[in-house]
Write a protein that holds these residues in place. Structure first.
Motif, PDB file in Angstrom:
ATOM      1  N   PHE A 298       0.857  -1.181   0.000  1.00  0.00           N
ATOM      2  CA  PHE A 298       0.000   0.000   0.000  1.00  0.00           C
ATOM      3  C   PHE A 298       0.893   1.232   0.000  1.00  0.00           C
ATOM      4  O   PHE A 298       2.014   1.202   0.509  1.00  0.00           O
ATOM      5  CB  PHE A 298      -0.941   0.020   1.213  1.00  0.00           C
ATOM      6  CG  PHE A 298      -0.228   0.036   2.538  1.00  0.00           C
ATOM      7  CD1 PHE A 298       0.210   1.227   3.111  1.00  0.00           C
ATOM      8  CD2 PHE A 298       0.008  -1.148   3.225  1.00  0.00           C
ATOM      9  CE1 PHE A 298       0.861   1.241   4.329  1.00  0.00           C
ATOM     10  CE2 PHE A 298       0.666  -1.149   4.446  1.00  0.00           C
ATOM     11  CZ  PHE A 298       1.098   0.053   4.996  1.00  0.00           C
ATOM     12  N   ASN A 303      -3.687   3.240  -0.684  1.00  0.00           N
ATOM     13  CA  ASN A 303      -4.146   2.598  -1.915  1.00  0.00           C
ATOM     14  C   ASN A 303      -3.351   1.318  -2.111  1.00  0.00           C
ATOM     15  O   ASN A 303      -2.132   1.289  -1.891  1.00  0.00           O
ATOM     16  CB  ASN A 303      -3.936   3.515  -3.128  1.00  0.00           C
ATOM     17  CG  ASN A 303      -4.776   4.766  -3.045  1.00  0.00           C
ATOM     18  OD1 ASN A 303      -5.955   4.714  -2.715  1.00  0.00           O
ATOM     19  ND2 ASN A 303      -4.180   5.907  -3.340  1.00  0.00           N
ATOM     20  N   TYR A 304      -4.038   0.252  -2.540  1.00  0.00           N
ATOM     21  CA  TYR A 304      -3.349  -1.009  -2.814  1.00  0.00           C
ATOM     22  C   TYR A 304      -2.513  -0.842  -4.072  1.00  0.00           C
ATOM     23  O   TYR A 304      -2.986  -0.333  -5.092  1.00  0.00           O
ATOM     24  CB  TYR A 304      -4.359  -2.135  -3.000  1.00  0.00           C
ATOM     25  CG  TYR A 304      -3.730  -3.457  -3.361  1.00  0.00           C
ATOM     26  CD1 TYR A 304      -3.120  -4.245  -2.401  1.00  0.00           C
ATOM     27  CD2 TYR A 304      -3.736  -3.912  -4.679  1.00  0.00           C
ATOM     28  CE1 TYR A 304      -2.537  -5.464  -2.728  1.00  0.00           C
ATOM     29  CE2 TYR A 304      -3.167  -5.126  -5.024  1.00  0.00           C
ATOM     30  CZ  TYR A 304      -2.563  -5.895  -4.043  1.00  0.00           C
ATOM     31  OH  TYR A 304      -1.973  -7.087  -4.384  1.00  0.00           O
ATOM     32  N   ILE A 356      -5.486  -4.722   4.332  1.00  0.00           N
ATOM     33  CA  ILE A 356      -4.297  -4.156   4.983  1.00  0.00           C
ATOM     34  C   ILE A 356      -4.278  -4.576   6.449  1.00  0.00           C
ATOM     35  O   ILE A 356      -3.242  -5.002   6.981  1.00  0.00           O
ATOM     36  CB  ILE A 356      -4.294  -2.618   4.852  1.00  0.00           C
ATOM     37  CG1 ILE A 356      -4.232  -2.210   3.372  1.00  0.00           C
ATOM     38  CG2 ILE A 356      -3.130  -2.018   5.631  1.00  0.00           C
ATOM     39  CD1 ILE A 356      -4.328  -0.721   3.135  1.00  0.00           C
TER      40      ILE A 356
END
Length: 619
Positions: A298, A303-304, A356
Motif C-alpha cells: 500500500f 491505496n493497494y 491491509i
C-alpha cells in the motif's frame, strides 16, 4: 438288536411327523407329553408357514411400491432440474467463450443496446454472461513446471470455501460455483458456504436451483440486512467445518490445479496464509487473461499497489514468494489461525482497508503470507468507469465509512508512521476511529511486532519508491494552457476517467483540488490519488490510480519550451496538447512551435528541474 421302546419313541417324537404303532402303551413320560401336544405343534408350524408366505407377499408389494415411488421421485427431480436449467441456461450459446476466449458475436442493434444497459447497471456485460455456459472450459494457465508437481491428496487438509455476495448476477455466481465443483478434488472440497449479504432482491428460483444442482455441497445462508464484506465473511467462517478456509469473491473462475499448491505451504507452517495469482476476466467479453506474479503493498494514501518481484524471487519462479499485503479478495488460511487473529477487526464497516488490517496482523503477529504462482484464479473486474455502490447510503457516507476504517488500521498497526499517512490524508485526523481497546489488547496478547519490523523486512524497494521523507516536488499548482490562458487542466470528470480543460482557479499556486497537480519526485503528474497516463501508443491521455512504476505515467516538464512531455525513453515521447474547442486533451508528437503544446505551471522548482534527468535511463 431292537432298541428299547422308550428310546425308539423319543427318537420318533423328535421328528414330530410319525410315531410307531404301540408307542402309546410303552413310551415313558416324555414321549407321552410330546404326543399329547403334537396337534398343537403342527398347527403352530402351519400358522408360521402361512405367516411367512403372507409376509413375503406383503414385502414384495412394498418393494414394488417403493421402486415405483423412487422412479416417480427421480422423474420429478429430473423434471425440476430441466425446468430450472431452462430458467438459467436456456439462453446459453454452445461454445461461446469456451477455453476462456473472448465471447464475441454479430449482435443486432437491439442486442447491443441490451449489452450497453447491462454494463451501465452492473459494470460488466451481464447480457453476455447469461449466454456463456456456467460450465465453460478454460485453458490450463499454469507454468509448465507447475504441471509436473504432485501433491499427496490424502495428506492435504480439506477446505471450506466461503463466498459472500450482494446482488450478484446469477449467471456469474453459477459460473463461480460450477468452476469450483468441476476443478477441485472432491476429497479436498468439504463444503461451499454461500453467504447472501442482504441482497435487495432475493432470487428464490436461484436458491432452489442451487439446492438441486449442487445438492449438499453448498450451504446457503442469508443475512437479512447488509453487514458488509468483513462481517459476512466471518459469518461464513463460523459455519465452516473444514480445517482450512478459502475466501473467494462471487465473480471468479478457478482453474485446473488451483487448490493443491495453496494448501501445500500450510503443511510446513500452519500460520501461513496463501494467495493465488489473480488473472483477469474481461468485463466486456469475458476473455480470460493471464496475470503476473507480484508483491502487494500500500502507498501512503492507503491505496493497494503492486510491486515487481525481487530479483531472487523472479529467479526462483514459480516457487511461492512473500506477499507483504494481500489483494484481499482471494486467500486461504487455517480456520484456527484466522480466529486466533480475531478474524477481521469488528470495528471495520462494509469494506475498505480490511486486506491491509489482516495482512499486517498476519506478518506482525507471527504468521506470513505467500503468493503461490502455481495457483491461478480468474477474477471478473468491472469497467473502470463504473462506480460501485456497496451500500444504499450516498457516496459521502461511504467515503466516511472507508475513512473511518483507514483511521482504525493506522491507529492500531502503523505506530508512529501513521503521521506519514495523516500528512497525505489530513481529513482522517478529524474522523473518530471508535473504540480500539479490543484491537490493542489483541496486539498485546499475540506479542505482535512493531510496524518498523515490517518496513525493515519487507519494504526495502517500497521505501525507495515511496520514501517516508519526501525528497521534494519538481512543480505544483495549476497546469495552464498558454494558447488558451483561461483554461487549466482539470480532473473533475472522474466518471469518464479523462482529464479536461476548465476555467482556471483564481489561485494558481494553491488552486482548488481538481486543478492542483504535482510533478512528483517519482516523475508522475498527480492530482489527489489519480495520475495522468497515456494509452493507445501514447496518443490518448487518461486518469488512473497512481502506480508509482513510471511507464505510461512518466512525465517531465521542459521549462524552456514549456512542454509537458510523456515518456521516459527519448524515442517514445509525446507532448500534452490542448484542444480548446472541445475542452479536451490529447498527446501528439512534440513540436516546440505549436502553442497548444505550451503550458505554464503554478509553481516550479527550477533548481530541482535542472537535475530532473540525473540517473534516469533514457535509451
Amino acid at each position: 438288536m431292537l432298541q428299547s421302546w422308550p428310546k425308539r419313541c423319543a427318537v420318533y417324537a423328535e421328528s414330530l411327523f410319525s410315531v410307531p404303532e404301540g408307542c402309546v402303551c410303552f413310551c415313558d413320560t416324555m414321549c407321552l407329553d410330546i404326543l399329547r401336544h403334537k396337534k398343537k405343534v403342527l398347527l403352530l408350524l402351519l400358522l408360521m408357514a402361512i405367516g411367512s408366505i403372507v409376509y413375503y407377499l406383503y414385502t414384495l408389494k412394498l418393494e414394488r411400491e417403493r421402486d415405483g415411488f423412487v422412479t416417480v421421485t427421480t422423474s420429478r427431480l429430473e423434471h425440476e432440474v430441466k425446468e430450472l436449467q431452462a430458467v438459467f441456461e436456456s439462453e446459453v450459446i454452445p461454445g461461446l467463450g469456451a477455453l476462456g476466449r473472448p465471447a464475441r458475436g454479430n449482435w443486432t442493434q437491439e442486442q447491443l443496446e441490451a449489452i450497453a444497459t447491462s454494463q451501465r447497471e452492473t459494470g460488466y456485460n451481464a447480457w453476455l454472461s447469461k449466454r456463456i455456459s456456467p460450465e465453460r472450459t478454460l485453458y490450463d494457465m499454469r507454468h509448465r513446471s507447475c504441471k509436473k508437481l504432485e501433491y499427496p491428496l490424502e495428506k492435504l487438509p480439506s477446505v471450506s470455501a466461503v463466498i459472500t455476495y450482494h446482488n450478484e448476477e446469477a449467471s456469474v455466481l453459477l459460473r463461480t460455483l460450477s468452476s469450483l465443483r468441476s476443478r477441485t478434488p472432491i476429497m479436498l472440497l468439504r463444503e461451499i458456504i454461500l453467504v447472501d449479504d442482504g441482497s435487495t432482491v432475493v432470487n428464490e428460483t436461484l436458491n432452489d436451483f442451487l439446492k438441486i444442482k449442487f445438492l449438499n455441497m453448498v450451504k446457503h445462508s442469508r443475512i437479512t440486512t447488509q453487514v458488509g464484506l468483513m462481517h459476512a465473511r466471518v459469518v461464513g467462517a463460523e459455519m465452516a467445518l473444514a480445517d482450512v478456509l478459502v475466501f473467494l469473491d462471487s465473480h471468479v473462475e478457478v482453474t485446473k490445479g488451483w487448490l493443491e499448491p495453496l494448501l501445500d505451504p500450510m503443511m510446513r507452517n500452519n500460520r501461513t496464509c496463501t494467495t493465488p495469482i489473480i488473472d483477469t476476466i474481461d468485463f466486456d467479453n469475458f476473455a480470460y487473461r493471464r496475470g503476473k506474479p507480484s508483491r502487494g503493498f500500500f502507498n501512503w494514501q492507503f491505496n493497494y499497489i503492486q510491486l515487481p518481484l525481487l530479483k531472487e524471487e523472479a529467479v526462483a519462479m514459480p516457487a511461492p514468494h512473500q506477499n507483504p499485503i494481500m489483494n484481499g479478495g482471494l486467500f486461504a488460511i487455517g480456520r484456527e489461525w484466522f480466529f486466533e487473529l480475531g478474524g477481521y477487526d469488528k470495528g471495520l464497516k462494509i469494506w475498505g482497508a480490511e486486506q491491509i488490517e489482516l495482512s499486517l496482523k498476519l506478518w506482525l503477529c507471527g504468521g506470513q503470507i505467500l503468493e503461490v504462482p502455481c495457483s491461478r484464479i480468474g477474477h471478473l473486474y468491472r469497467d473502470g468507469n463504473f462506480k460501485i455502490r456497496y451500500t444504499d447510503k450516498n457516496s459521502n457516507s461511504e467515503k466516511k465509512i472507508i475513512s473511518r476504517n483507514y483511521r482504525r488500521v493506522a491507529e492500531v498497526w502503523l505506530d508512529e508512521f501513521k503521521d506519514k499517512l495523516f500528512a497525505n490524508l489530513p481529513h482522517l485526523t478529524v474522523i473518530s476511529a471508535g473504540n480500539l481497546a479490543e484491537q490493542r489488547e489483541l496486539k498485546k496478547r499475540l506479542h505482535c511486532k512493531p510496524f518498523q519490523w515490517f518496513l525493515d523486512n519487507l519494504a526495502q524497494d517500497f521505501l525507495h519508491l515511496y520514501p517516508i521523507i519526501d525528497p521534494g516536488e519538481y512543480a505544483s499548482g495549476v497546469i495552464q494552457s498558454v494558447s488558451s490562458p483561461k483554461l487549466c487542466l482539470d480532473r473533475s470528470d472522474t466518471q469518464k476517467r479523462r482529464p479536461k480543460l476548465s476555467p482556471c482557479s483564481s489561485d494558481q499556486v494553491f488552486p482548488q483540488p481538481e486543478q492542483h497537480w504535482i510533478l512528483t519526485s517519482r516523475r508522475e503528474l498527480r492530482s489527489g490519488n489519480l495520475c495522468l497516463e497515456v494509452r493507445n501508443q501514447g496518443l490518448e491521455v487518461h486518469l488512473y490510480e497512481c502506480h508509482g512504476q513510471s511507464g505510461n505515467q512518466f512525465w517531465s516538464y521542459d521549462s524552456k519550451t514549456r512542454q509537458v512531455i510523456s515518456g521516459q525513453m527519448s524515442n517514445s515521447r509525446n507532448c500534452l496538447e490542448a484542444q480548446p474547442d472541445t475542452n479536451g486533451l490529447t498527446s501528439r508528437a512534440c513540436d516546440p512551435k505549436n502553442t497548444k503544446q505550451k503550458w505554464k505551471l503554478g509553481y516550479q522548482n527550477d533548481e530541482k528541474l535542472l537535475h530532473f534527468w540525473d540517473n534516469v535511463k533514457t535509451k
